[in-house]
Design an enzyme around this catalytic site. Structure first.
Site, mmCIF file in Angstrom:
data_model
loop_
_atom_site.group_PDB
_atom_site.id
_atom_site.type_symbol
_atom_site.label_atom_id
_atom_site.label_comp_id
_atom_site.label_asym_id
_atom_site.label_seq_id
_atom_site.Cartn_x
_atom_site.Cartn_y
_atom_site.Cartn_z
ATOM 1 N N ARG A 40 0.866 -1.197 0.000
ATOM 2 C CA ARG A 40 0.000 0.000 0.000
ATOM 3 C C ARG A 40 0.886 1.225 0.000
ATOM 4 O O ARG A 40 1.294 1.724 1.033
ATOM 5 C CB ARG A 40 -0.886 -0.012 1.244
ATOM 6 C CG ARG A 40 -1.799 1.211 1.377
ATOM 7 C CD ARG A 40 -2.724 1.051 2.583
ATOM 8 N NE ARG A 40 -3.566 2.229 2.802
ATOM 9 C CZ ARG A 40 -3.169 3.310 3.485
ATOM 10 N NH1 ARG A 40 -1.936 3.362 4.007
ATOM 11 N NH2 ARG A 40 -3.980 4.344 3.637
ATOM 12 N N SER A 111 -12.779 -2.575 1.215
ATOM 13 C CA SER A 111 -12.969 -1.933 2.529
ATOM 14 C C SER A 111 -14.446 -1.723 2.790
ATOM 15 O O SER A 111 -15.203 -1.402 1.879
ATOM 16 C CB SER A 111 -12.284 -0.565 2.539
ATOM 17 O OG SER A 111 -10.921 -0.722 2.226
ATOM 18 N N LYS A 140 -3.567 6.558 8.486
ATOM 19 C CA LYS A 140 -4.348 6.945 7.293
ATOM 20 C C LYS A 140 -4.949 8.310 7.616
ATOM 21 O O LYS A 140 -5.636 8.467 8.625
ATOM 22 C CB LYS A 140 -5.441 5.908 7.028
ATOM 23 C CG LYS A 140 -6.383 6.196 5.862
ATOM 24 C CD LYS A 140 -7.425 5.072 5.745
ATOM 25 C CE LYS A 140 -8.599 5.407 4.850
ATOM 26 N NZ LYS A 140 -8.356 5.211 3.410
#
Ligand SMILES: Cc1ncsc1CCOP(=O)(O)O
Ligand SMILES: C=C1C=NC(C)=NC1=N
Length: 216
Positions: A40, A111, A140
């Site tokens: 990611r 998600s 995040k």
């Protein structure tokens, strides 16, 4: 190995989450018992183009040495170019059905933040769901409201049996709560990427629940 088992300790990471060489961080995490990995590459300053591709190739090779699935976050193009084992996308990313069409039978993780988003993702072809944020996290930037592990209970109470991981602020001292709430595993970024030895401790904690004399 079944997908639920592969999702037990899901390490998610990019160069931004590492204080040292991501190759070393991933190798140590896999030696510690990580069962699935997601590349990611997001946040500031994340790699792009050739540099991102080179890192992805190296991390994929390391996963192959440990026979652990290599998943790519969001970047479907990169996942196809590398023949990755799957992709993970958000609810808002490219339309989920389009992603499924492009990746065929590769793993598709989506998600979800609540029961309604979980149902939607399943209807659109998700193989597993990443549910969160479980706890406060600064990893995040744009996280949704922290619903906590309770949202996992709601999803399970709704009769949803799809493989689930919780994500967001998961550390050694709150990992069990996520499993007890109904997750098959935990998805972790900073607790593993920034603290050597955490993967092994989490792995031992998670595996202990399968021991016969294990008492919660
Ligand atoms: C990608 C993502 N999605 C919800 S929270 C989060 C970040 C999790 O990072 P950490 O494990 O460091 O809290
Ligand atoms: C946002 C995310 C939620 N869940 C998982 C597993 N990965 C992610 N990148």
């Amino acid at each position: 190995m079944k997908l639920k088992e592969q999702l037990e300790l899901y390490f998610v990471m990019g160069s931004v989450n590492c204080d040292r060489d991501p190759r070393e961080v991933l190798t140590e995490a896999l030696e510690g018992g990580v069962t699935m990995f997601q590349f990611r590459e997001k946040g500031e300053p994340c790699l792009e183009g050739e540099a991102k591709l080179e890192l992805a190739k190296d991390l994929q090779k390391i996963c192959q040495q440990f026979s652990v699935p290599f998943i790519v976050n969001d970047d479907v193009e990169l996942a196809l170019l590398l023949n990755a084992d799957g992709v993970h996308v958000g609810q808002e990313d490219d339309d989920i059905e389009e992603v499924r069409r492009r990746i065929g039978t590769k793993l598709l993780g989506v998600s979800a933040h609540n029961v309604e988003e979980a149902k939607r993702a399943i209807a659109l072809g998700a193989d597993y769901l990443g549910v969160g944020p479980m706890f406060l996290t600064t990893t995040k930037a744009d996280i949704r409201k922290v619903e906590g592990p309770n949202v996992l209970k709601k999803i399970r109470t709704a009769g949803i049996t799809i493989p689930l991981v919780g994500i967001g602020g998961i550390k050694l001292n709150n990992a069990s709560e996520v499993i007890q709430a109904g997750a098959d595993g935990i998805a972790v970024i900073s607790a593993i990427s920034r603290v050597p030895g955490t993967a092994r401790k989490m792995s031992n904690l998670l595996r202990a629940r399968h021991d016969p004399e294990f008492v919660e």
